[in-house]
Design an enzyme around this catalytic site. Sequence first.
Site, PDB file in Angstrom:
ATOM      1  N   LYS A 175      37.919  35.124  53.672  1.00  9.36           N
ATOM      2  CA  LYS A 175      38.963  34.205  53.201  1.00  9.36           C
ATOM      3  C   LYS A 175      38.576  32.775  53.580  1.00  9.36           C
ATOM      4  O   LYS A 175      38.670  32.370  54.734  1.00  9.36           O
ATOM      5  CB  LYS A 175      40.318  34.558  53.821  1.00  9.36           C
ATOM      6  CG  LYS A 175      41.452  33.745  53.239  1.00  9.36           C
ATOM      7  CD  LYS A 175      42.267  33.108  54.341  1.00  9.36           C
ATOM      8  CE  LYS A 175      43.153  31.989  53.921  1.00  9.36           C
ATOM      9  NZ  LYS A 175      42.530  30.763  53.480  1.00  9.36           N
ATOM     10  N   GLY A 233      44.826  29.743  65.456  1.00  8.18           N
ATOM     11  CA  GLY A 233      44.032  30.643  66.293  1.00  8.18           C
ATOM     12  C   GLY A 233      44.923  31.455  67.235  1.00  8.18           C
ATOM     13  O   GLY A 233      44.736  32.672  67.388  1.00  8.18           O
ATOM     14  N   GLU A 250      37.120  30.011  67.260  1.00 11.64           N
ATOM     15  CA  GLU A 250      36.438  28.736  67.527  1.00 11.64           C
ATOM     16  C   GLU A 250      37.398  27.655  67.046  1.00 11.64           C
ATOM     17  O   GLU A 250      37.637  27.520  65.860  1.00 11.64           O
ATOM     18  CB  GLU A 250      35.098  28.713  66.777  1.00 11.64           C
ATOM     19  CG  GLU A 250      34.091  27.805  67.445  1.00 11.64           C
ATOM     20  CD  GLU A 250      34.272  26.349  67.027  1.00 11.64           C
ATOM     21  OE1 GLU A 250      34.933  25.608  67.781  1.00 11.64           O
ATOM     22  OE2 GLU A 250      33.772  25.986  65.965  1.00 11.64           O
ATOM     23  N   CYS A 284      34.307  19.974  64.682  1.00 10.79           N
ATOM     24  CA  CYS A 284      34.830  20.416  65.984  1.00 10.79           C
ATOM     25  C   CYS A 284      34.052  19.733  67.094  1.00 10.79           C
ATOM     26  O   CYS A 284      34.543  19.561  68.190  1.00 10.79           O
ATOM     27  CB  CYS A 284      34.649  21.900  66.168  1.00 10.79           C
ATOM     28  SG  CYS A 284      35.278  22.830  64.821  1.00 10.79           S
ATOM     29  N   GLU A 378      43.106  16.575  69.601  1.00 13.39           N
ATOM     30  CA  GLU A 378      42.065  16.549  68.569  1.00 13.39           C
ATOM     31  C   GLU A 378      42.604  15.872  67.309  1.00 13.39           C
ATOM     32  O   GLU A 378      43.643  16.259  66.792  1.00 13.39           O
ATOM     33  CB  GLU A 378      41.599  17.975  68.227  1.00 13.39           C
ATOM     34  CG  GLU A 378      40.425  17.955  67.269  1.00 13.39           C
ATOM     35  CD  GLU A 378      39.904  19.340  66.899  1.00 13.39           C
ATOM     36  OE1 GLU A 378      40.718  20.218  66.580  1.00 13.39           O
ATOM     37  OE2 GLU A 378      38.670  19.530  66.922  1.00 13.39           O
TER      38      GLU A 378
END
Length: 494
Positions: A175, A233, A250, A284, A378
């Site tokens: 996906k 996540g 991750e 990332c 982030e």
Amino acid sequence: MKINEYQLYINGKWTESNNKERFATKNPATGEILATFPKGTKEDTKKAIEVAEEAFPKWKRMPAPKRGEILLRAASIMRDKKDELGQLVTKEMGKVITEGEGDVQEAIDFIEYIAGEGRRLLGETTPSELPNKFCMTIRQPIGTVGCITPWNFPIAIPCWKIGAALISGNTIVFKPAKLTPLCAAKLVEIFEEAGLLPGVLNLVTGSGSIVGQEIVENPRVKAISFTGGVPAGVDIYSKASKLLKSVHLELGGKNPQIIMNDANLDLAIEGVLFGAFGSAGQRCTATSRLIIHKEVYDAVLTKLLDKTKSMKIGNPLDRQIDMGPVADENQEKKILKYIEIGKNEGAKLLIGGKKLRDNFIEPAIFAAKHGMRITKEEIFGPVLSIIKANDYEEAIKIANDVEYGLSSSIYTQDINLAFRAIEDLEAGITYINAPTIGAEIHLPFGGLKNTGNGGREAGTTAIEEFTEIKTVFIDYSGVLQKAQIKEEGGVIIN
Ligand code: UN1
């Protein structure tokens, strides 16, 4: 122009979804619609899982070196199509063309590397505590696995996951992110051309809350590999944990680059520009904090601002351009919001940060104080926070005082300090005299803290998330031998 209408790829065929609704993938630089894809449903996803499960025994039985040959064919097709694929990456998510091509090269490198794993997939042999007994471990595939991938490396990251899953003998429901289904479809076409058996790799496009959710909650999917944001996540991890699935996550970073007072400043500045603004900061591993020793703070700042001023922002297909658009309007909104947050919490915007036109934002540099939200959260965009540090100890303390731990970097010419930093920086990756981006695929990739749940993709560790270890004991003594248990007369040694 007729817009390409793609289907789902299930059981080796491009298959209609049972939902007529579609979504479009667009070029963020121009707004042009590139293709449309079905909004996959729970039923579509279930079907893909079912066929993947049916394909598993056959794929698992194919000798791993043969699976490797198929991967090598896929890599070779990718090599032939590198230009076209690089352009597609750039058109679909907006990174500049050299980086679009880099994305494809990273995928080729990994697929070639992991194809060779087909001739290793190593286990261990070790002596038994009993005579005439042999002990070893072997690696076995897990079954049907879910690969849920992000848009920022739309060819490379799917290949990290798909390549490692396939060589290990698993079948896949893939996906991709909603922003980059066309890269995903092209990738699937390449694996199809390379000769993958039907059902081994299935593509279901659509939303995380429907397709992703079914992959996570369907008990027939035995492992999940996910790259994306922390909230998604955590959601995946908690749902999949109820079924005791193996989950690899991750989830991003807040990566520091430290510049010490003895550093080669020009090199360090070149590094930070690439680290912070490459892929418009949407990595990332992007450098989002520049921690500068007070003695070189002013010198770095002057040069850095100067260089940033001359950056060319524009159509990422043009090789003269340094930075393209961000990936879509949601990215734009989020990044501009963080620029406002930075201003409101008293950080000084030294340069940039303005919206130029839809999806285009000037690279922004803030003089910030450690602890401000822009130095901790982030942003995933071209926003760099600069923080002054009094000495090495303070620089490390600041570097480590965030919830993430993916990549890190220090510029120094002092070999002793460099080695200390390798120990001190809390991150899965540390660079000495190089920026925080640019990990190579034959080394493990991943991080600490909220960056993940302990696993490492790529490198020698790539197959770990996709294999089970079986421990095997072979007793050829012809008698019942009991480990640990001492019996009358003891062990007879022949
Ligand atoms: C990512 O942003 O999730 O090290 C991956 C790098 C690239 C991979 C980044 N090779 O920057």
